[in-house]
Design an enzyme around this catalytic site. Structure first.
Site, PDB file in Angstrom:
ATOM      1  N   VAL A 142     -11.309  -0.726   5.778  1.00 46.01           N
ATOM      2  CA  VAL A 142     -12.372  -1.685   5.439  1.00 46.01           C
ATOM      3  C   VAL A 142     -12.707  -1.555   3.957  1.00 46.01           C
ATOM      4  O   VAL A 142     -13.021  -0.461   3.476  1.00 46.01           O
ATOM      5  CB  VAL A 142     -13.656  -1.424   6.264  1.00 46.01           C
ATOM      6  CG1 VAL A 142     -14.724  -2.463   5.918  1.00 46.01           C
ATOM      7  CG2 VAL A 142     -13.360  -1.436   7.754  1.00 46.01           C
TER       8      VAL A 142
ATOM      9  N   ARG B 261      11.247  -0.850   7.338  1.00 42.09           N
ATOM     10  CA  ARG B 261      11.984  -1.754   8.221  1.00 42.09           C
ATOM     11  C   ARG B 261      13.403  -1.968   7.689  1.00 42.09           C
ATOM     12  O   ARG B 261      14.348  -2.030   8.443  1.00 42.09           O
ATOM     13  CB  ARG B 261      11.227  -3.087   8.287  1.00 42.09           C
ATOM     14  CG  ARG B 261      11.739  -4.072   9.297  1.00 42.09           C
ATOM     15  CD  ARG B 261      10.824  -5.279   9.351  1.00 42.09           C
ATOM     16  NE  ARG B 261      10.296  -5.579   8.012  1.00 42.09           N
ATOM     17  CZ  ARG B 261       9.292  -6.406   7.775  1.00 42.09           C
ATOM     18  NH1 ARG B 261       8.688  -6.998   8.764  1.00 42.09           N
ATOM     19  NH2 ARG B 261       8.882  -6.639   6.541  1.00 42.09           N
ATOM     20  N   ARG B 262      13.529  -2.056   6.329  1.00 39.41           N
ATOM     21  CA  ARG B 262      14.829  -2.388   5.718  1.00 39.41           C
ATOM     22  C   ARG B 262      15.226  -1.315   4.707  1.00 39.41           C
ATOM     23  O   ARG B 262      14.603  -1.216   3.634  1.00 39.41           O
ATOM     24  CB  ARG B 262      14.726  -3.726   4.989  1.00 39.41           C
ATOM     25  CG  ARG B 262      14.443  -4.895   5.900  1.00 39.41           C
ATOM     26  CD  ARG B 262      13.936  -6.068   5.090  1.00 39.41           C
ATOM     27  NE  ARG B 262      12.600  -5.831   4.549  1.00 39.41           N
ATOM     28  CZ  ARG B 262      11.959  -6.655   3.720  1.00 39.41           C
ATOM     29  NH1 ARG B 262      12.540  -7.757   3.329  1.00 39.41           N
ATOM     30  NH2 ARG B 262      10.752  -6.375   3.284  1.00 39.41           N
TER      31      ARG B 262
ATOM     32  N   LYS C 121     -12.735  -6.076  10.328  1.00 44.04           N
ATOM     33  CA  LYS C 121     -13.525  -5.127   9.520  1.00 44.04           C
ATOM     34  C   LYS C 121     -14.966  -5.060  10.031  1.00 44.04           C
ATOM     35  O   LYS C 121     -15.575  -3.980  10.062  1.00 44.04           O
ATOM     36  CB  LYS C 121     -13.482  -5.555   8.058  1.00 44.04           C
ATOM     37  CG  LYS C 121     -12.083  -5.416   7.448  1.00 44.04           C
ATOM     38  CD  LYS C 121     -11.978  -6.153   6.131  1.00 44.04           C
ATOM     39  CE  LYS C 121     -10.599  -5.998   5.515  1.00 44.04           C
ATOM     40  NZ  LYS C 121     -10.362  -6.898   4.380  1.00 44.04           N
TER      41      LYS C 121
ATOM     42  N   GLY D 134      -1.460 -15.061  -6.311  1.00 41.98           N
ATOM     43  CA  GLY D 134      -1.055 -13.921  -5.486  1.00 41.98           C
ATOM     44  C   GLY D 134      -2.186 -13.307  -4.683  1.00 41.98           C
ATOM     45  O   GLY D 134      -2.014 -12.247  -4.073  1.00 41.98           O
TER      46      GLY D 134
ATOM     47  N   ASP E  49      -9.400 -11.397   9.548  1.00 46.45           N
ATOM     48  CA  ASP E  49      -9.391 -10.132   8.806  1.00 46.45           C
ATOM     49  C   ASP E  49     -10.826  -9.592   8.680  1.00 46.45           C
ATOM     50  O   ASP E  49     -11.075  -8.406   8.937  1.00 46.45           O
ATOM     51  CB  ASP E  49      -8.780 -10.382   7.415  1.00 46.45           C
ATOM     52  CG  ASP E  49      -8.814  -9.160   6.531  1.00 46.45           C
ATOM     53  OD1 ASP E  49      -7.963  -8.268   6.719  1.00 46.45           O
ATOM     54  OD2 ASP E  49      -9.704  -9.073   5.656  1.00 46.45           O
TER      55      ASP E  49
ATOM     56  N   VAL F  16       0.831  -1.210   0.000  1.00 49.97           N
ATOM     57  CA  VAL F  16       0.000   0.000   0.000  1.00 49.97           C
ATOM     58  C   VAL F  16       0.867   1.262   0.000  1.00 49.97           C
ATOM     59  O   VAL F  16       0.638   2.187  -0.784  1.00 49.97           O
ATOM     60  CB  VAL F  16      -0.964  -0.002   1.216  1.00 49.97           C
ATOM     61  CG1 VAL F  16      -1.826   1.268   1.214  1.00 49.97           C
ATOM     62  CG2 VAL F  16      -1.848  -1.246   1.202  1.00 49.97           C
TER      63      VAL F  16
ATOM     64  N   LYS G  46      -6.606  -1.974  10.046  1.00 51.87           N
ATOM     65  CA  LYS G  46      -7.864  -2.504  10.595  1.00 51.87           C
ATOM     66  C   LYS G  46      -7.631  -3.283  11.885  1.00 51.87           C
ATOM     67  O   LYS G  46      -8.448  -3.243  12.810  1.00 51.87           O
ATOM     68  CB  LYS G  46      -8.560  -3.388   9.571  1.00 51.87           C
ATOM     69  CG  LYS G  46      -7.718  -4.557   9.104  1.00 51.87           C
ATOM     70  CD  LYS G  46      -7.894  -4.840   7.648  1.00 51.87           C
ATOM     71  CE  LYS G  46      -6.729  -5.665   7.142  1.00 51.87           C
ATOM     72  NZ  LYS G  46      -6.671  -5.755   5.707  1.00 51.87           N
TER      73      LYS G  46
ATOM     74  N   GLY H  64      -5.372  -4.606  -2.480  1.00 53.22           N
ATOM     75  CA  GLY H  64      -4.409  -4.286  -3.529  1.00 53.22           C
ATOM     76  C   GLY H  64      -3.810  -2.913  -3.293  1.00 53.22           C
ATOM     77  O   GLY H  64      -4.442  -2.043  -2.683  1.00 53.22           O
TER      78      GLY H  64
HETATM   79  P1  NDP Z   1       3.320  -4.737   3.608  1.00 55.20           P
HETATM   80  O1  NDP Z   1       3.759  -5.873   4.450  1.00 55.20           O
HETATM   81  O2  NDP Z   1       3.358  -4.877   2.137  1.00 55.20           O
HETATM   82  O3  NDP Z   1       4.197  -3.444   3.973  1.00 55.20           O
HETATM   83  C1  NDP Z   1       4.523  -3.121   5.300  1.00 55.20           C
HETATM   84  C2  NDP Z   1       5.513  -1.987   5.294  1.00 55.20           C
HETATM   85  O4  NDP Z   1       5.795  -1.612   6.633  1.00 55.20           O
HETATM   86  C3  NDP Z   1       6.863  -2.325   4.642  1.00 55.20           C
HETATM   87  O5  NDP Z   1       7.291  -1.256   3.848  1.00 55.20           O
HETATM   88  C4  NDP Z   1       7.796  -2.517   5.831  1.00 55.20           C
HETATM   89  O6  NDP Z   1       9.127  -2.145   5.563  1.00 55.20           O
HETATM   90  C5  NDP Z   1       7.211  -1.541   6.816  1.00 55.20           C
HETATM   91  N1  NDP Z   1       7.515  -1.863   8.209  1.00 55.20           N
HETATM   92  C6  NDP Z   1       7.303  -3.027   8.857  1.00 55.20           C
HETATM   93  N2  NDP Z   1       7.712  -2.933  10.132  1.00 55.20           N
HETATM   94  C7  NDP Z   1       8.198  -1.683  10.276  1.00 55.20           C
HETATM   95  C8  NDP Z   1       8.796  -0.982  11.361  1.00 55.20           C
HETATM   96  N3  NDP Z   1       8.938  -1.558  12.564  1.00 55.20           N
HETATM   97  N4  NDP Z   1       9.196   0.296  11.169  1.00 55.20           N
HETATM   98  C9  NDP Z   1       9.042   0.879   9.960  1.00 55.20           C
HETATM   99  N5  NDP Z   1       8.481   0.279   8.892  1.00 55.20           N
HETATM  100  C10 NDP Z   1       8.073  -0.995   9.058  1.00 55.20           C
HETATM  101  O7  NDP Z   1       1.848  -4.347   4.119  1.00 55.20           O
HETATM  102  P2  NDP Z   1       0.632  -3.771   3.240  1.00 55.20           P
HETATM  103  O8  NDP Z   1       1.087  -2.599   2.495  1.00 55.20           O
HETATM  104  O9  NDP Z   1      -0.029  -4.884   2.525  1.00 55.20           O
HETATM  105  O10 NDP Z   1      -0.390  -3.342   4.412  1.00 55.20           O
HETATM  106  C11 NDP Z   1      -0.186  -2.166   5.163  1.00 55.20           C
HETATM  107  C12 NDP Z   1      -1.443  -1.871   5.976  1.00 55.20           C
HETATM  108  O11 NDP Z   1      -2.549  -1.683   5.095  1.00 55.20           O
HETATM  109  C13 NDP Z   1      -1.856  -2.979   6.943  1.00 55.20           C
HETATM  110  O12 NDP Z   1      -2.440  -2.414   8.074  1.00 55.20           O
HETATM  111  C14 NDP Z   1      -2.934  -3.731   6.147  1.00 55.20           C
HETATM  112  O13 NDP Z   1      -3.853  -4.416   6.973  1.00 55.20           O
HETATM  113  C15 NDP Z   1      -3.605  -2.570   5.447  1.00 55.20           C
HETATM  114  N6  NDP Z   1      -4.331  -2.931   4.238  1.00 55.20           N
HETATM  115  C16 NDP Z   1      -3.687  -3.633   3.258  1.00 55.20           C
HETATM  116  C17 NDP Z   1      -4.355  -3.955   2.096  1.00 55.20           C
HETATM  117  C18 NDP Z   1      -3.693  -4.678   0.991  1.00 55.20           C
HETATM  118  O14 NDP Z   1      -4.354  -4.983  -0.014  1.00 55.20           O
HETATM  119  N7  NDP Z   1      -2.382  -4.987   1.100  1.00 55.20           N
HETATM  120  C19 NDP Z   1      -5.771  -3.587   1.927  1.00 55.20           C
HETATM  121  C20 NDP Z   1      -6.331  -2.805   2.997  1.00 55.20           C
HETATM  122  C21 NDP Z   1      -5.618  -2.515   4.125  1.00 55.20           C
HETATM  123  P3  NDP Z   1      10.014  -2.889   4.425  1.00 55.20           P
HETATM  124  O15 NDP Z   1       9.495  -2.393   3.118  1.00 55.20           O
HETATM  125  O16 NDP Z   1      11.402  -2.405   4.688  1.00 55.20           O
HETATM  126  O17 NDP Z   1       9.808  -4.339   4.641  1.00 55.20           O
HETATM  127  N1  HSE Z   2      -6.292  -9.887   2.996  1.00 54.49           N
HETATM  128  C1  HSE Z   2      -7.310  -8.910   2.752  1.00 54.49           C
HETATM  129  C2  HSE Z   2      -8.307  -9.484   1.723  1.00 54.49           C
HETATM  130  C3  HSE Z   2      -6.658  -7.642   2.251  1.00 54.49           C
HETATM  131  O1  HSE Z   2      -8.091 -10.559   1.173  1.00 54.49           O
HETATM  132  O2  HSE Z   2      -9.343  -8.865   1.519  1.00 54.49           O
HETATM  133  C4  HSE Z   2      -7.574  -6.458   2.304  1.00 54.49           C
HETATM  134  O3  HSE Z   2      -7.858  -6.063   3.599  1.00 54.49           O
END
Ligand code: NDP
Ligand code: HSE
Length: 427
Positions: A133, A45-46, A206, A188, A202, A14, A106, A303
């Site tokens: 959500v 994180r990295r 929501k 994926g 999850d 995201v 969430k 996504g």
């Molecule tokens: P990802 O796992 O793809 O990304 C997480 C990011 O957080 C990475 O960039 C990671 O760093 C960083 N991170 C992790 N730990 C730390 C830390 N301690 N300090 C700083 N940065 C940190 O997650 P998503 O993007 O998929 O999801 C993010 C949020 O959005 C979550 O709350 C998820 O529930 C929510 N969400 C996601 C959706 C989706 O479709 N993916 C849909 C709706 C909500 P690094 O890049 O270095 O690993």
């Molecule tokens: N894992 C969740 C899904 C991502 O499949 O809908 C969106 O919150």
């Protein structure tokens, strides 16, 4: 015009798209807000992770998220990391310091939204979370603004894309759960560890957020009755088809009188129901309100880009509020309704039993339903040698009455097994 300064915590699925949209839409966003948005830092994180062609100055990346949140030159904190800690600490710090927060988290909102809302009040700051959500679907703002003059009675949703993809492929191709999960993983949709999705965690998070907004009551993930889809079999899907139904993982929250009920479980719904045609990884939420009647919200629930769209909408809203010197209304939890135990929920049920095929079996089984006040609507028997499969669909009954019925059926020696119990909704 002074810029509105943004710190983004997280640059994964995201966060990457949030940062990209901030860059690509910069001119339009400036025109819409009345001031430019300036990205002042990105916490990850990295630092060594390859971020491709992301249009961000490498010097903006940091691993010190808390340090970034505390900086004086940050107006808005966007959190797209996820999890409870350290995200809660970062967001409380930001809100108490008067910084607006936009989050997609969430899990945190459903676990401890109260702490975040209290910090927002303390710091007179905005807390927006549209992306938490149903991804791109504008849903929380309609619930917390557009429908605030109405009385919502029920919200029924497909709010998890992964499980909807799995159930849709079971429905379309006749495969079992494991095979459909493998397909979802290969394409994926499902994560390497799909537990949060397939076990309903999850969707439960929501559901808690939706129930809180719809019924002005604090509802936490722990208040949600939760069942996943791992037990849904190809035979269940075939049976649903034979009844003119399909099976969906539904989140259902409703209120009547002094209580609110919130549940997440697989359920049969008629193919004529608007949610039945929601296929693949899409989400849809069906809202019923006293004056508005029935409303349906549909779109991409997950996504990077779709979720970032909702995050950007929130960024625009909180940036405008900051420039106007106002903040949105605080959490509305005045109704403080009781959480209704699952045993009091009423619906119809589809029960599949493997039984001995001999005289008196049907009567004995029917007697158990009668003893618990559960009225049978239809019975279908198919035989195989000395054994038969009985498929029973009931009229509406409480969950407690159905559970007691099933327990007694399991103890009968003529019942080899209770193969499945599914709720029937939407009729
Ligand atoms: P990802 O796992 O793809 O990304 C997480 C990011 O957080 C990475 O960039 C990671 O760093 C960083 N991170 C992790 N730990 C730390 C830390 N301690 N300090 C700083 N940065 C940190 O997650 P998503 O993007 O998929 O999801 C993010 C949020 O959005 C979550 O709350 C998820 O529930 C929510 N969400 C996601 C959706 C989706 O479709 N993916 C849909 C709706 C909500 P690094 O890049 O270095 O690993
Ligand atoms: N894992 C969740 C899904 C991502 O499949 O809908 C969106 O919150």
């Amino acid at each position: 015009m002074n810029p509105v300064r943004i710190a983004v915590l997280g640059c994964g699925t995201v966060g990457t798209e949030v940062v990209r949209l901030l860059h690509e839409q910069a001119a339009d966003l400036t025109a819409r807000i009345g001031a430019p948005l300036q990205l002042v830092g990105v916490a990850v994180r990295r630092l060594s992770r390859d971020r491709g062609d992301l249009p961000v100055d490498p010097d903006l990346f940091t691993t010190d998220a808390l340090g970034l949140v505390k900086r004086d030159d940050v107006d808005i904190v966007v959190e797209v990391v996820g999890g409870i800690e350290p995200a809660r600490t970062w967001l409380v710090e930001a809100l108490r310091a008067g910084k607006s927060v936009v989050t997609a988290n969430k899990a945190l909102l459903a676990e401890d939204g109260a702490t975040l809302h209290a910090a927002a009040v303390d710091g007179r700051a905005d807390l927006y979370y549209e992306a938490a959500v149903a991804g791109a679907i504008p849903l929380l703002r309609p619930l917390r603004e557009s429908l605030h003059g109405d009385r919502i009675t029920r919200v029924t949703g497909i709010v998890n894309g992964t499980t909807n993809f799995i159930l849709s492929s079971m429905d379309e191709t006749g495969v079992g759960f494991s095979e459909a999960l493998d397909q979802a993983t290969a394409l994926g949709y499902a994560e390497a560890d799909p537990t949060a999705d397939v076990e309903g965690f999850d969707a439960a998070a929501k559901a808690a957020i939706l129930a809180s907004l719809a019924f002005h009551t604090r509802v936490r993930a722990a208040d949600v009755h939760r069942e996943g889809i791992t037990e849904v079999s190809a035979a269940d899907m075939a049976s649903a088809k034979a009844m003119g139904c399909t099976i969906k993982l539904l989140c259902i929250t409703e209120s009547s009188g002094d209580a609110v009920s919130v549940r997440v479980h697989p359920a049969m719904i008629p193919r004529t129901h608007p949610l039945a045609s929601v296929g693949g990884a899409f989400n849809a939420v069906f809202v019923e309100a006293q004056a508005a009647g029935q409303l349906m919200f549909y779109g991409q629930g997950a996504g990077g880009a779709p979720t970032a769209s909702a995050v950007l909408g929130d960024i625009v809203a909180v940036a405008r509020n900051r420039l106007a010197g106002v903040r949105a209304a605080s959490e509305s939890a005045y109704a403080d309704l009781r959480i209704r135990p699952i045993g009091e929920a009423t619906t119809r049920y589809h029960i599949s039993l493997d039984v001995a095929d001999r005289a008196g079996v049907l009567a004995a089984v029917a007697g158990v339903f009668a003893a618990h006040g559960v009225s049978i609507a239809t019975v279908h028997q198919s035989g195989r040698g000395n054994e038969a499969v009985l498929v029973i669909v009931t009229h509406r009954a409480t969950d407690a009455a159905l559970a007691a019925t099933v327990e007694e059926l399991r103890a009968l020696d003529i019942v080899r097994s209770v193969a499945s119990v599914l709720r029937v909704e939407g009729e």
